[in-house]
Structures are given as structure tokens and as C-alpha cells.
Design a protein around this motif. Structure first.
Motif, PDB file in Angstrom:
ATOM      1  N   UNK A  79       0.821  -1.209   0.000  1.00  0.00           N
ATOM      2  CA  UNK A  79       0.000   0.000   0.000  1.00  0.00           C
ATOM      3  C   UNK A  79       0.853   1.255   0.000  1.00  0.00           C
ATOM      4  N   UNK A  80       0.266   2.310  -0.573  1.00  0.00           N
ATOM      5  CA  UNK A  80       0.906   3.626  -0.521  1.00  0.00           C
ATOM      6  C   UNK A  80       0.572   4.318   0.797  1.00  0.00           C
ATOM      7  N   UNK A  81      -0.371   3.732   1.561  1.00  0.00           N
ATOM      8  CA  UNK A  81      -0.736   4.278   2.867  1.00  0.00           C
ATOM      9  C   UNK A  81       0.403   4.027   3.847  1.00  0.00           C
ATOM     10  N   UNK A  82       0.955   5.076   4.401  1.00  0.00           N
ATOM     11  CA  UNK A  82       2.097   4.913   5.301  1.00  0.00           C
ATOM     12  C   UNK A  82       1.775   5.336   6.736  1.00  0.00           C
ATOM     13  N   UNK A  83       0.509   5.728   6.996  1.00  0.00           N
ATOM     14  CA  UNK A  83       0.170   6.131   8.364  1.00  0.00           C
ATOM     15  C   UNK A  83       0.144   4.910   9.274  1.00  0.00           C
ATOM     16  N   UNK A  84       0.537   5.104  10.491  1.00  0.00           N
ATOM     17  CA  UNK A  84       0.719   4.008  11.434  1.00  0.00           C
ATOM     18  C   UNK A  84      -0.586   3.278  11.734  1.00  0.00           C
ATOM     19  N   UNK A  85      -1.728   3.962  11.644  1.00  0.00           N
ATOM     20  CA  UNK A  85      -3.006   3.320  11.960  1.00  0.00           C
ATOM     21  C   UNK A  85      -3.350   2.219  10.950  1.00  0.00           C
ATOM     22  N   UNK A  86      -3.123   2.480   9.674  1.00  0.00           N
ATOM     23  CA  UNK A  86      -3.381   1.459   8.656  1.00  0.00           C
ATOM     24  C   UNK A  86      -2.416   0.284   8.797  1.00  0.00           C
ATOM     25  N   UNK A  87      -1.173   0.597   9.106  1.00  0.00           N
ATOM     26  CA  UNK A  87      -0.183  -0.456   9.298  1.00  0.00           C
ATOM     27  C   UNK A  87      -0.553  -1.296  10.521  1.00  0.00           C
ATOM     28  N   UNK A  88      -0.920  -0.620  11.609  1.00  0.00           N
ATOM     29  CA  UNK A  88      -1.294  -1.308  12.849  1.00  0.00           C
ATOM     30  C   UNK A  88      -2.519  -2.190  12.623  1.00  0.00           C
ATOM     31  N   UNK A  89      -3.518  -1.671  11.896  1.00  0.00           N
ATOM     32  CA  UNK A  89      -4.729  -2.446  11.643  1.00  0.00           C
ATOM     33  C   UNK A  89      -4.414  -3.687  10.820  1.00  0.00           C
ATOM     34  N   UNK A  91      -1.639  -5.456  10.723  1.00  0.00           N
ATOM     35  CA  UNK A  91      -1.007  -6.486  11.563  1.00  0.00           C
ATOM     36  C   UNK A  91      -1.996  -7.038  12.589  1.00  0.00           C
ATOM     37  N   UNK A  92      -2.872  -6.197  13.088  1.00  0.00           N
ATOM     38  CA  UNK A  92      -3.882  -6.653  14.047  1.00  0.00           C
ATOM     39  C   UNK A  92      -4.816  -7.674  13.416  1.00  0.00           C
ATOM     40  N   UNK A  93      -5.146  -7.461  12.149  1.00  0.00           N
ATOM     41  CA  UNK A  93      -6.034  -8.388  11.439  1.00  0.00           C
ATOM     42  C   UNK A  93      -5.307  -9.661  11.003  1.00  0.00           C
ATOM     43  N   UNK A  94      -3.966  -9.644  11.112  1.00  0.00           N
ATOM     44  CA  UNK A  94      -3.242 -10.890  10.870  1.00  0.00           C
ATOM     45  C   UNK A  94      -2.337 -10.949   9.663  1.00  0.00           C
ATOM     46  N   UNK A  95      -1.953  -9.803   9.093  1.00  0.00           N
ATOM     47  CA  UNK A  95      -1.021  -9.879   7.968  1.00  0.00           C
ATOM     48  C   UNK A  95       0.368 -10.270   8.481  1.00  0.00           C
ATOM     49  N   UNK A  96       1.173 -10.824   7.591  1.00  0.00           N
ATOM     50  CA  UNK A  96       2.539 -11.215   7.953  1.00  0.00           C
ATOM     51  C   UNK A  96       3.563 -10.153   7.599  1.00  0.00           C
ATOM     52  N   UNK A  97       3.184  -9.262   6.673  1.00  0.00           N
ATOM     53  CA  UNK A  97       4.141  -8.263   6.210  1.00  0.00           C
ATOM     54  C   UNK A  97       3.386  -7.091   5.608  1.00  0.00           C
ATOM     55  N   UNK A  98       4.023  -5.922   5.624  1.00  0.00           N
ATOM     56  CA  UNK A  98       3.422  -4.717   5.063  1.00  0.00           C
ATOM     57  C   UNK A  98       4.509  -3.984   4.280  1.00  0.00           C
ATOM     58  N   UNK A  99       4.329  -3.900   2.962  1.00  0.00           N
ATOM     59  CA  UNK A  99       5.323  -3.256   2.104  1.00  0.00           C
ATOM     60  C   UNK A  99       4.747  -1.942   1.571  1.00  0.00           C
ATOM     61  N   UNK A 100       5.494  -0.886   1.773  1.00  0.00           N
ATOM     62  CA  UNK A 100       5.041   0.426   1.328  1.00  0.00           C
ATOM     63  C   UNK A 100       5.416   0.666  -0.128  1.00  0.00           C
ATOM     64  N   UNK A 101       4.464   1.191  -0.900  1.00  0.00           N
ATOM     65  CA  UNK A 101       4.724   1.572  -2.285  1.00  0.00           C
ATOM     66  C   UNK A 101       5.414   2.928  -2.317  1.00  0.00           C
ATOM     67  N   UNK A 102       6.272   3.166  -3.304  1.00  0.00           N
ATOM     68  CA  UNK A 102       6.727   2.196  -4.314  1.00  0.00           C
ATOM     69  C   UNK A 102       7.782   1.264  -3.721  1.00  0.00           C
ATOM     70  N   UNK A 103       7.866   0.059  -4.264  1.00  0.00           N
ATOM     71  CA  UNK A 103       8.845  -0.894  -3.755  1.00  0.00           C
ATOM     72  C   UNK A 103       9.567  -1.543  -4.929  1.00  0.00           C
ATOM     73  N   UNK A 104      10.717  -2.109  -4.642  1.00  0.00           N
ATOM     74  CA  UNK A 104      11.497  -2.834  -5.640  1.00  0.00           C
ATOM     75  C   UNK A 104      10.944  -4.250  -5.745  1.00  0.00           C
ATOM     76  N   UNK A 105      10.778  -4.761  -6.954  1.00  0.00           N
ATOM     77  CA  UNK A 105      10.200  -6.097  -7.128  1.00  0.00           C
ATOM     78  C   UNK A 105      11.087  -7.186  -6.532  1.00  0.00           C
ATOM     79  N   UNK A 106      12.385  -6.921  -6.484  1.00  0.00           N
ATOM     80  CA  UNK A 106      13.291  -7.889  -5.864  1.00  0.00           C
ATOM     81  C   UNK A 106      13.003  -7.982  -4.367  1.00  0.00           C
TER      82      UNK A 106
END
Length: 220
Positions: A79-89, A91-106
Motif C-alpha cells: 500500500x501507498x498508505x504509510x500512516x501508522x493506523x493502517x499499518x497497525x490495523x 497487523x492486528x487483522x493478521x497480515x505477515x508483512x506490510x510493504x510500502x509503495x513504491x517498492x522494488x520487485x526484488x
């Protein structure tokens, strides 16, 4: 291995899908959260990649839907959303990882490798599985080898063998094959028998047992 991709940017969706396919993954991709939920209900995947802001159900709702059915499958949020609340939510819902856009495909591929490798460690297994008779199968790359030589597999054969290897010495039912290899889509019984027959010819006779009316078993 099968990867589910939800990304509403058509161009980025296409690039990610192609990049992962070039790495040997089987990828189903979607841009709409409603369609994603509908497809997930009838299919199983080894890893999910979910964009947060998509049409219909957003990434959080799709994440929650997946976790209600499977607590262990790896889920990576992008996601391009970088605010801590979206990231926290996330992980709370059970994601294993959160990658901020833009990212390298590698980086994405390295994260995928990391999470899939930890699944195999939890199962006390490695990516390269010794099948006996000098056969080995790489679960990450979905490649079959006899001694040092690679045996060519079709996409359906890769998916079927992956399922059999992940359940080695255990029965894989026709329903499991239908769900994993054909995504629960309508098919003729002869299609399954044809794929099994072709795969049997690429392995040593007797390695795949036919349990009439029930399914199949890969014997080591």
C-alpha cells in the motif's frame, strides 16, 4: 506454488504478475475486492498479496475474510498508505508483512521467499524434497529433477505435483485436486485422469497410487 494478487492499478498488477510468473509461480490476479472474495471462497493459495485500497471490499476486509478460514497462510499487504493506523490495523487483522509503495520487485520476491521458507520450516521440511529413485522436487520453483536433469512439467502438472508432494504419503482427494489445480472450476473427470496419467509417466512406475473413487497418493 500458487499466489493470489489483489492490486487495483492495472499496470502494476500486470507487472507484478508477470514478474512472479517469470520466477515460476502460478498467479491469479484481481483488481476488485468483491471478485477477489468470490474467488477466494472457492480456491486455496500458498500466499496472498493484497493492496489496501481497492474497489469493493478493501484489502483489510479481504485479509479478515482469509484469516477467518486460514490462520497460517502468509499474507503480504502492499500500500501507498504509510500512516501508522493502517499499518497497525493490517497487523492486528493478521497480515505477515506490510510493504510500502513504491517498492522494488526484488524486495517483494525476497519477502515472498522469506514467508514461504518459514512455512516449510514449521512443517520440518525443505524446499527441495527427495522423492526417492533419484527424483527431487523444488517446492519454491516447482521443478522436478531426475538426478541432475530437469523434467519439463506443464502448469497443471506443477500444481498437481506440488499438492502431492506437500501431502506425501497421505491421500490427496479428488476434491482437493479439483480445488487446488482447477480452482474449483467446472471440469471433466477425464481431465484430471489425463493430467495424473501424464505425470505418472514422468515419474517411476508405482510412485503415484490411484485410490479408486477417492483420489491419489504420492509414495516415498
Amino acid at each position: 506454488m500458487k499466489i493470489f494478487l489483489l492490486e487495483d492499478d492495472f499496470a502494476l498488477n500486470k507487472i507484478i504478475k508477470q514478474s512472479l510468473q517469470n520466477r515460476g509461480f502460478y498467479v491469479d490476479s484481481f483488481t476488485d475486492g468483491y471478485k477477489a472474495i468470490e474467488f477466494i471462497s472457492n480456491s486455496k493459495y500458498d500466499l496472498y498479496i493484497l493492496d489496501l485500497n481497492v474497489l469493493g471490499f478493501d484489502g483489510h476486509k479481504v485479509l479478515e475474510f482469509i484469516r477467518n478460514d486460514d490462520l497460517n497462510v502468509p499474507i503480504i499487504m502492499i500500500s501507498a498508505e504509510i500512516d501508522i493506523e493502517n499499518i497497525k490495523k493490517s497487523y492486528t487483522l493478521g497480515c505477515n508483512d506490510y510493504i510500502k509503495k513504491p517498492f522494488d520487485f526484488e524486495e517483494l520476491f525476497l519477502r515472498i521467499q522469506y514467508h514461504l521458507s518459514h512455512i516449510k520450516k514449521d512443517e520440518n521440511s525443505d524446499f527441495i524434497v527427495d522423492l526417492g529413485y533419484d527424483f527431487s522436487f523444488n517446492l519454491m520453483e516447482q521443478t522436478l529433477h531426475k538426478s541432475k536433469f530437469e523434467i519439463e512439467l506443464t502448469n497443471k502438472e506443477k500444481l498437481l505435483l506440488t499438492l502431492l508432494v506437500k501431502n506425501i504419503n497421505n491421500t490427496v482427494t479428488n476434491e482437493m485436486i479439483h480445488e487446488y489445480v482447477w480452482d474449483s472450476k467446472e471440469m471433466e473427470t477425464v481431465s484430471m485422469r489425463t493430467i495424473v496419467h501424464k505425470l505418472k509417466k514422468k515419474l517411476k512406475n508405482g510412485m503415484i497410487l490411484n485410490l479408486r473413487g477417492v483420489g491419489y497418493k504420492l509414495i516415498k
